[in-house]
Motif scaffolding. Sequence first.
Motif, PDB file in Angstrom:
ATOM      1  N   MET A   1       2.543   1.946  -5.983  1.00  0.00           N
ATOM      2  CA  MET A   1       2.651   0.507  -6.209  1.00  0.00           C
ATOM      3  C   MET A   1       1.733   0.052  -7.345  1.00  0.00           C
ATOM      4  SD  MET A   1       4.487  -1.969  -5.004  1.00  0.00           S
ATOM      5  CE  MET A   1       5.014  -1.468  -3.374  1.00  0.00           C
ATOM      6  N   GLY A   2       0.595   0.729  -7.471  1.00  0.00           N
ATOM      7  CA  GLY A   2      -0.306   0.393  -8.562  1.00  0.00           C
ATOM      8  C   GLY A   2       0.294   0.688  -9.924  1.00  0.00           C
ATOM      9  N   LEU A   3       1.151   1.723  -9.998  1.00  0.00           N
ATOM     10  CA  LEU A   3       1.816   2.053 -11.258  1.00  0.00           C
ATOM     11  C   LEU A   3       2.842   1.001 -11.660  1.00  0.00           C
ATOM     12  CD1 LEU A   3       2.369   5.894 -10.766  1.00  0.00           C
ATOM     13  CD2 LEU A   3       0.635   4.744 -12.161  1.00  0.00           C
ATOM     14  N   ILE A   4       3.207   0.147 -10.738  1.00  0.00           N
ATOM     15  CA  ILE A   4       4.132  -0.952 -11.039  1.00  0.00           C
ATOM     16  C   ILE A   4       3.365  -2.216 -11.408  1.00  0.00           C
ATOM     17  CG2 ILE A   4       5.959  -2.428 -10.109  1.00  0.00           C
ATOM     18  CD1 ILE A   4       6.703  -0.111  -8.241  1.00  0.00           C
ATOM     19  N   PHE A   5       2.370  -2.578 -10.578  1.00  0.00           N
ATOM     20  CA  PHE A   5       1.734  -3.890 -10.727  1.00  0.00           C
ATOM     21  C   PHE A   5       0.640  -3.925 -11.788  1.00  0.00           C
ATOM     22  CE2 PHE A   5       4.026  -5.005  -6.977  1.00  0.00           C
ATOM     23  CZ  PHE A   5       4.080  -6.386  -6.987  1.00  0.00           C
ATOM     24  N   TRP A   6      -0.165  -2.860 -11.905  1.00  0.00           N
ATOM     25  CA  TRP A   6      -1.237  -2.915 -12.905  1.00  0.00           C
ATOM     26  C   TRP A   6      -0.707  -2.979 -14.340  1.00  0.00           C
ATOM     27  CZ3 TRP A   6      -5.626  -4.678 -11.554  1.00  0.00           C
ATOM     28  CH2 TRP A   6      -6.198  -4.381 -10.320  1.00  0.00           C
ATOM     29  N   PRO A   7       0.261  -2.126 -14.732  1.00  0.00           N
ATOM     30  CA  PRO A   7       0.780  -2.251 -16.114  1.00  0.00           C
ATOM     31  C   PRO A   7       1.403  -3.611 -16.396  1.00  0.00           C
ATOM     32  CG  PRO A   7       1.403  -0.135 -15.174  1.00  0.00           C
ATOM     33  CD  PRO A   7       0.827  -0.932 -14.053  1.00  0.00           C
ATOM     34  N   LEU A   8       2.191  -4.136 -15.435  1.00  0.00           N
ATOM     35  CA  LEU A   8       2.787  -5.457 -15.646  1.00  0.00           C
ATOM     36  C   LEU A   8       1.711  -6.534 -15.767  1.00  0.00           C
ATOM     37  CD1 LEU A   8       5.852  -5.419 -13.202  1.00  0.00           C
ATOM     38  CD2 LEU A   8       5.903  -5.443 -15.701  1.00  0.00           C
ATOM     39  N   SER A   9       0.694  -6.452 -14.931  1.00  0.00           N
ATOM     40  CA  SER A   9      -0.370  -7.457 -14.964  1.00  0.00           C
ATOM     41  C   SER A   9      -1.121  -7.431 -16.283  1.00  0.00           C
ATOM     42  CB  SER A   9      -1.341  -7.226 -13.790  1.00  0.00           C
ATOM     43  OG  SER A   9      -0.671  -7.309 -12.548  1.00  0.00           O
ATOM     44  N   PHE A  10      -1.484  -6.237 -16.770  1.00  0.00           N
ATOM     45  CA  PHE A  10      -2.193  -6.149 -18.046  1.00  0.00           C
ATOM     46  C   PHE A  10      -1.287  -6.555 -19.216  1.00  0.00           C
ATOM     47  CE2 PHE A  10      -5.245  -3.400 -15.751  1.00  0.00           C
ATOM     48  CZ  PHE A  10      -6.420  -3.988 -16.185  1.00  0.00           C
ATOM     49  N   GLY A  29       3.075 -11.145  -3.178  1.00  0.00           N
ATOM     50  CA  GLY A  29       2.596 -11.638  -1.896  1.00  0.00           C
ATOM     51  C   GLY A  29       3.398 -11.146  -0.713  1.00  0.00           C
ATOM     52  N   VAL A  30       4.654 -10.719  -0.946  1.00  0.00           N
ATOM     53  CA  VAL A  30       5.463 -10.235   0.176  1.00  0.00           C
ATOM     54  C   VAL A  30       5.163  -8.766   0.490  1.00  0.00           C
ATOM     55  CG1 VAL A  30       7.297 -11.837  -0.437  1.00  0.00           C
ATOM     56  CG2 VAL A  30       7.425  -9.478  -1.246  1.00  0.00           C
ATOM     57  N   LEU A  31       4.493  -8.059  -0.409  1.00  0.00           N
ATOM     58  CA  LEU A  31       4.208  -6.630  -0.205  1.00  0.00           C
ATOM     59  C   LEU A  31       2.845  -6.463   0.458  1.00  0.00           C
ATOM     60  CD1 LEU A  31       5.470  -5.526  -3.712  1.00  0.00           C
ATOM     61  CD2 LEU A  31       6.666  -5.185  -1.550  1.00  0.00           C
ATOM     62  N   GLN A  32       2.694  -7.057   1.625  1.00  0.00           N
ATOM     63  CA  GLN A  32       1.381  -7.130   2.260  1.00  0.00           C
ATOM     64  C   GLN A  32       0.921  -5.805   2.843  1.00  0.00           C
ATOM     65  OE1 GLN A  32       1.127 -10.384   5.019  1.00  0.00           O
ATOM     66  NE2 GLN A  32       1.807 -11.896   3.539  1.00  0.00           N
ATOM     67  N   ALA A  33       1.832  -4.883   3.116  1.00  0.00           N
ATOM     68  CA  ALA A  33       1.436  -3.598   3.698  1.00  0.00           C
ATOM     69  C   ALA A  33       1.188  -2.531   2.646  1.00  0.00           C
ATOM     70  CB  ALA A  33       2.508  -3.117   4.678  1.00  0.00           C
ATOM     71  N   ALA A  34       1.337  -2.882   1.377  1.00  0.00           N
ATOM     72  CA  ALA A  34       1.155  -1.911   0.292  1.00  0.00           C
ATOM     73  C   ALA A  34      -0.217  -2.097  -0.344  1.00  0.00           C
ATOM     74  CB  ALA A  34       2.259  -2.081  -0.753  1.00  0.00           C
ATOM     75  N   ALA A  35      -0.571  -1.146  -1.200  1.00  0.00           N
ATOM     76  CA  ALA A  35      -1.852  -1.197  -1.904  1.00  0.00           C
ATOM     77  C   ALA A  35      -1.660  -0.760  -3.347  1.00  0.00           C
ATOM     78  CB  ALA A  35      -2.879  -0.292  -1.224  1.00  0.00           C
ATOM     79  N   VAL A  36      -2.333  -1.462  -4.262  1.00  0.00           N
ATOM     80  CA  VAL A  36      -2.321  -1.066  -5.676  1.00  0.00           C
ATOM     81  C   VAL A  36      -3.593  -0.324  -6.049  1.00  0.00           C
ATOM     82  CG1 VAL A  36      -0.773  -2.920  -6.404  1.00  0.00           C
ATOM     83  CG2 VAL A  36      -3.236  -3.336  -6.325  1.00  0.00           C
ATOM     84  N   ILE A 183      19.505   7.847   5.896  1.00  0.00           N
ATOM     85  CA  ILE A 183      19.229   6.944   4.768  1.00  0.00           C
ATOM     86  C   ILE A 183      17.735   6.949   4.491  1.00  0.00           C
ATOM     87  CG2 ILE A 183      19.326   4.562   3.949  1.00  0.00           C
ATOM     88  CD1 ILE A 183      21.794   4.148   5.649  1.00  0.00           C
ATOM     89  N   PRO A 184      17.302   7.335   3.278  1.00  0.00           N
ATOM     90  CA  PRO A 184      15.851   7.394   2.997  1.00  0.00           C
ATOM     91  C   PRO A 184      15.246   5.994   2.900  1.00  0.00           C
ATOM     92  CG  PRO A 184      17.106   7.820   0.999  1.00  0.00           C
ATOM     93  CD  PRO A 184      18.110   7.740   2.117  1.00  0.00           C
ATOM     94  N   PHE A 185      13.947   5.911   3.220  1.00  0.00           N
ATOM     95  CA  PHE A 185      13.218   4.647   3.146  1.00  0.00           C
ATOM     96  C   PHE A 185      11.819   4.946   2.613  1.00  0.00           C
ATOM     97  CE2 PHE A 185      10.627   1.222   5.057  1.00  0.00           C
ATOM     98  CZ  PHE A 185      11.299   0.133   4.543  1.00  0.00           C
ATOM     99  N   PRO A 186      11.359   4.243   1.553  1.00  0.00           N
ATOM    100  CA  PRO A 186      10.083   4.585   0.894  1.00  0.00           C
ATOM    101  C   PRO A 186       8.854   4.062   1.644  1.00  0.00           C
ATOM    102  CG  PRO A 186      11.103   2.734  -0.228  1.00  0.00           C
ATOM    103  CD  PRO A 186      12.064   3.145   0.846  1.00  0.00           C
ATOM    104  N   LYS A 187       8.534   4.668   2.781  1.00  0.00           N
ATOM    105  CA  LYS A 187       7.363   4.236   3.549  1.00  0.00           C
ATOM    106  C   LYS A 187       6.072   4.421   2.762  1.00  0.00           C
ATOM    107  CE  LYS A 187       9.036   5.015   8.272  1.00  0.00           C
ATOM    108  NZ  LYS A 187       8.750   5.709   9.556  1.00  0.00           N
ATOM    109  N   GLU A 188       5.965   5.542   2.034  1.00  0.00           N
ATOM    110  CA  GLU A 188       4.727   5.815   1.294  1.00  0.00           C
ATOM    111  C   GLU A 188       4.447   4.752   0.239  1.00  0.00           C
ATOM    112  OE1 GLU A 188       7.190   7.859   1.725  1.00  0.00           O
ATOM    113  OE2 GLU A 188       6.405   9.417   3.056  1.00  0.00           O
ATOM    114  N   LEU A 189       5.490   4.106  -0.263  1.00  0.00           N
ATOM    115  CA  LEU A 189       5.325   3.061  -1.265  1.00  0.00           C
ATOM    116  C   LEU A 189       5.013   1.717  -0.619  1.00  0.00           C
ATOM    117  CD1 LEU A 189       5.647   2.192  -4.305  1.00  0.00           C
ATOM    118  CD2 LEU A 189       8.005   1.637  -3.722  1.00  0.00           C
TER     119      LEU A 189
END
Length: 462
Positions: A1-10, A29-36, A183-189
């Motif tokens: 998730m950090g590879l998505i949000f940090w580049p966009l933020s910078f 704000g909806v991705l409350q269970a994830a971490a960057v 059906i796969p689900f990206p829990k790790e993300l």
Amino acid sequence: MGLIFWPLSFLFFFRKDPQRLLELTLIGGVLQAAAVLVMGGLGLQPAMAPGMLFIAFMGLQLMLGVKFPAAGRVLKFCTPLLIAFFWALAGSILLPRLFEGVVLVWPQKLDEVATRVPLAPTRGNMTQDCYLVLDLVMFIMTIFFLTRREADPRRLYNAYLVGAGLACVVGFWEMAHRLVGSIPFPKELLYSNPGWAVLDTQMSGPVPRINATFTEPSACATFLIGTLYSTVWCALRGYGNWATRVMIFLCTLCLLMTTSTTGYVAMIIGLALLIVYAILSRERRLFRRLMMFIAGGVLCMGVTTLALAAFAPDVIKAAAEVMLETQDKKQSASYEERTQKDADSYQLAFDTYGLGTGWGSDRSSSLLPGFLATIGVVGVLMLVFWNGSLFLKIYRTIKGAAGERSLDSWMIEATFTALLGRTVATLISGPVLGTMDFYVLLAMLVSALIRLQTRARKQVRA
């Protein structure tokens, strides 16, 4: 998730685009269970990445001498809230030491100690203070930005709806994964934050309970209730478009799939509030639209029930079991545990003479006992005074702008109902209102109020 949000933020930071940073904060704000970013057992939520860079951008502007004409009015408007925040910060330092070892509290990390412990200064006080300061600064900086001409609150509200739509899509995806294991689900993300206990295997009878992008079904329902309140109100008032109506359908369906008692009760409360307001306001158009909305909902439920009874009777049987289990939740061990935590938190307010144990010292199951146990009666009265003054200003501003279908009127009503829905659900079952996107919505409400009041004063002078 950090590879998505940090580049966009910078990217948005160096492009000098604070509007995009705020939009990304609302979506994150909806991705409350994830971490960057993960630091030991602490995970940084996705909304924090664009939020902190937005704060840095606005701080640099202030240091470079950029003027915000409405800064004085903003600080004066928010003085009661600022006092409540400073009271909470001071209490988190003083109160755990004042009542150290005198009372028993529920710790922030319940997975480490599953029982009450003697009150003492802990790391929980510091981490919760950091979140509090970050949310407060984000709130003030967002108001400063939104009172400038280049800000576009409509885009921010659309970003809020995009985030809600993302949560619904992930919820449907999770339900498909739970029902069809292939059906796969990206829990790790989506569930990568080690600071939260993610409850993604719960069942309600034969039906899986979904979390979507949240830590548990009730947290998902709390967010969706805010979106549902806002979109339904906008549609009834004539502000909404096709996207708003689509979100009403998606949020309702996803909310039902959470099988959260909190969500169901909050939906009933919202419907009751709508009916009471329509009767007291005597707005015929609003009352007529509300009756059509209720009739349409009942008709859709009836047709769906008949179709399922004819072609998929097992679904009806499963839904009946879910409703029976929902009604029996008061007899469950989890309900008794949550009730006990709230009762203990209420008792802490008495044991500390109404002062509280300090922000971050106790973790309750619901919002009000949590506030009473941590910031005490004084802090709660400050918040009540702030909210009362805010409601009064909203009423006077909307009444003064009666008949004016402006963007600011829309933003006031849309954000107020979104905040109302989340607060109602949190009062039922939720310990905190500490997410950064909540304070961005609150800043959108306050900035729209300030803009309308400024416009009204200019018209009076003219």
